[in-house]
Design a protein around this motif. Structure first.
Motif, short mmCIF file in Angstrom:
data_model
loop_
_atom_site.label_atom_id
_atom_site.label_comp_id
_atom_site.label_asym_id
_atom_site.label_seq_id
_atom_site.Cartn_x
_atom_site.Cartn_y
_atom_site.Cartn_z
N THR A 299 36.64 38.71 46.24
CA THR A 299 36.95 39.64 45.50
C THR A 299 37.44 39.43 44.27
O THR A 299 38.10 40.28 43.73
CB THR A 299 37.63 40.16 46.56
OG1 THR A 299 37.98 40.61 47.87
CG2 THR A 299 38.98 41.34 46.14
N ARG A 300 38.67 38.46 44.16
CA ARG A 300 39.41 37.36 43.03
C ARG A 300 37.93 37.40 42.09
O ARG A 300 38.62 38.19 40.05
CB ARG A 300 40.04 36.81 43.14
CG ARG A 300 40.92 36.61 42.10
CD ARG A 300 41.59 34.54 42.96
NE ARG A 300 42.33 34.80 41.60
CZ ARG A 300 43.63 34.96 40.86
NH1 ARG A 300 44.84 35.61 42.31
NH2 ARG A 300 44.80 34.66 40.18
N ARG A 301 36.96 36.52 42.82
CA ARG A 301 36.07 36.99 41.38
C ARG A 301 35.65 37.90 40.86
O ARG A 301 35.40 38.69 39.63
CB ARG A 301 34.93 35.95 41.71
CG ARG A 301 35.26 34.75 41.78
CD ARG A 301 34.02 33.42 42.25
NE ARG A 301 32.62 34.25 43.31
CZ ARG A 301 32.68 34.17 44.86
NH1 ARG A 301 34.47 32.81 45.29
NH2 ARG A 301 32.24 34.49 45.73
N MET A 302 34.76 39.05 41.74
CA MET A 302 34.54 40.66 41.12
C MET A 302 35.57 40.97 40.31
O MET A 302 35.01 41.70 39.39
CB MET A 302 34.18 41.15 42.45
CG MET A 302 33.03 40.60 43.20
SD MET A 302 32.40 41.90 44.15
CE MET A 302 30.93 42.07 43.20
N LEU A 303 36.84 41.13 40.75
CA LEU A 303 37.89 41.56 39.47
C LEU A 303 37.91 40.70 39.08
O LEU A 303 38.03 41.80 37.36
CB LEU A 303 39.09 41.75 40.51
CG LEU A 303 39.42 42.65 41.62
CD1 LEU A 303 40.53 42.23 42.41
CD2 LEU A 303 39.76 44.19 41.12
N GLU A 304 38.36 39.54 38.25
CA GLU A 304 37.81 39.26 37.14
C GLU A 304 36.61 39.03 36.19
O GLU A 304 37.11 39.19 35.65
CB GLU A 304 38.59 37.44 36.94
CG GLU A 304 39.25 37.02 38.05
CD GLU A 304 39.68 36.18 38.42
OE1 GLU A 304 39.11 34.81 38.68
OE2 GLU A 304 41.30 35.53 38.76
N ALA A 305 35.19 39.37 36.61
CA ALA A 305 34.50 39.99 36.66
C ALA A 305 34.08 41.36 35.89
O ALA A 305 33.97 41.91 34.34
CB ALA A 305 33.10 39.84 37.25
N ILE A 306 35.08 42.28 36.70
CA ILE A 306 35.26 43.41 36.28
C ILE A 306 36.28 43.78 34.93
O ILE A 306 36.41 44.76 34.33
CB ILE A 306 36.31 44.39 37.45
CG1 ILE A 306 35.24 44.81 38.17
CG2 ILE A 306 36.30 45.96 36.58
CD1 ILE A 306 35.20 45.43 39.74
N TRP A 307 37.25 42.97 35.24
CA TRP A 307 38.17 42.70 34.00
C TRP A 307 37.60 42.14 33.37
O TRP A 307 38.91 42.65 31.37
CB TRP A 307 40.08 42.05 34.57
CG TRP A 307 40.31 43.47 35.35
CD1 TRP A 307 41.47 42.57 36.84
CD2 TRP A 307 41.25 44.73 35.27
NE1 TRP A 307 41.72 44.01 37.77
CE2 TRP A 307 41.78 45.22 36.88
CE3 TRP A 307 40.67 45.38 34.12
CZ2 TRP A 307 42.07 46.64 36.95
CZ3 TRP A 307 41.31 47.02 34.20
CH2 TRP A 307 41.95 47.01 36.02
#
Length: 172
Positions: free
Chosen positions: A96-104
């Protein structure tokens, strides 16, 4: 893990699953460089319930730490179950953290600097509260198991829930 932590993790799990389901590249984050390039972002403005979701989930991820999760997991006596469940939580947290950082398009600490700073200032005090809550939970469980007389600890346990929620600026 307290109820807030559990709900935060559940929210993060659901967000992660939604992002993966919306992508043809479910196992790779590389196609998405910024928030505007994600399928989630393209549709989020038309889906009112999802407008603020990346903000809320990123705040939850920033306010949740592996150290705290591991401490609460220590309450589970069966090591095999503890490791199995914590393994899933660790993986989903990291995903989830990786995906959020990819989104942001940047580390969460950079994208949410005010939240990061506020939480960093509160962390030492929150650690104390978490330790107190864990010890109270341990005592409450032991007394319930021994003689069933643990109700006198409930007000103190509820107080720790509210104190932690207050420290995180969330609902208790």
């Amino acid at each position: 893990m307290d109820a807030r932590g559990f709900l935060g993790q559940l929210s993060a799990l659901l967000f992660s699953a939604a992002c993966r389901a919306g992508s043809r590249h479910s196992n790779s984050l590389t196609p998405f460089r910024t928030l505007s390039e994600t399928p989630f972002r393209r549709h989020s403005n038309s889906l009112t319930p999802f407008r603020g979701h990346p903000f809320g989930v990123s705040t939850t991820i920033l306010s949740t730490g592996a150290e705290v999760m591991e401490a609460y997991a220590g309450l589970v006596e069966d090591a095999a179950i503890r490791e199995q469940v914590m393994g899933m939580i660790r993986e989903e947290y990291a995903r989830t953290r990786r995906m959020l950082e990819a989104i942001w398009g940047a580390p969460l600490e950079e994208r949410r600097p005010h939240i990061h700073r506020a939480l960093s200032l509160r962390q030492p005090w929150l650690r104390v509260l978490h330790r107190q809550q864990i010890e109270l939970l341990r005592t409450w469980r032991a007394q319930r198991k021994a003689d069933g007389q643990a109700d006198h600890l409930l007000p103190r346990l509820l107080l720790t829930v509210n104190a932690i929620a207050g420290g995180l600026r969330t609902t208790g």
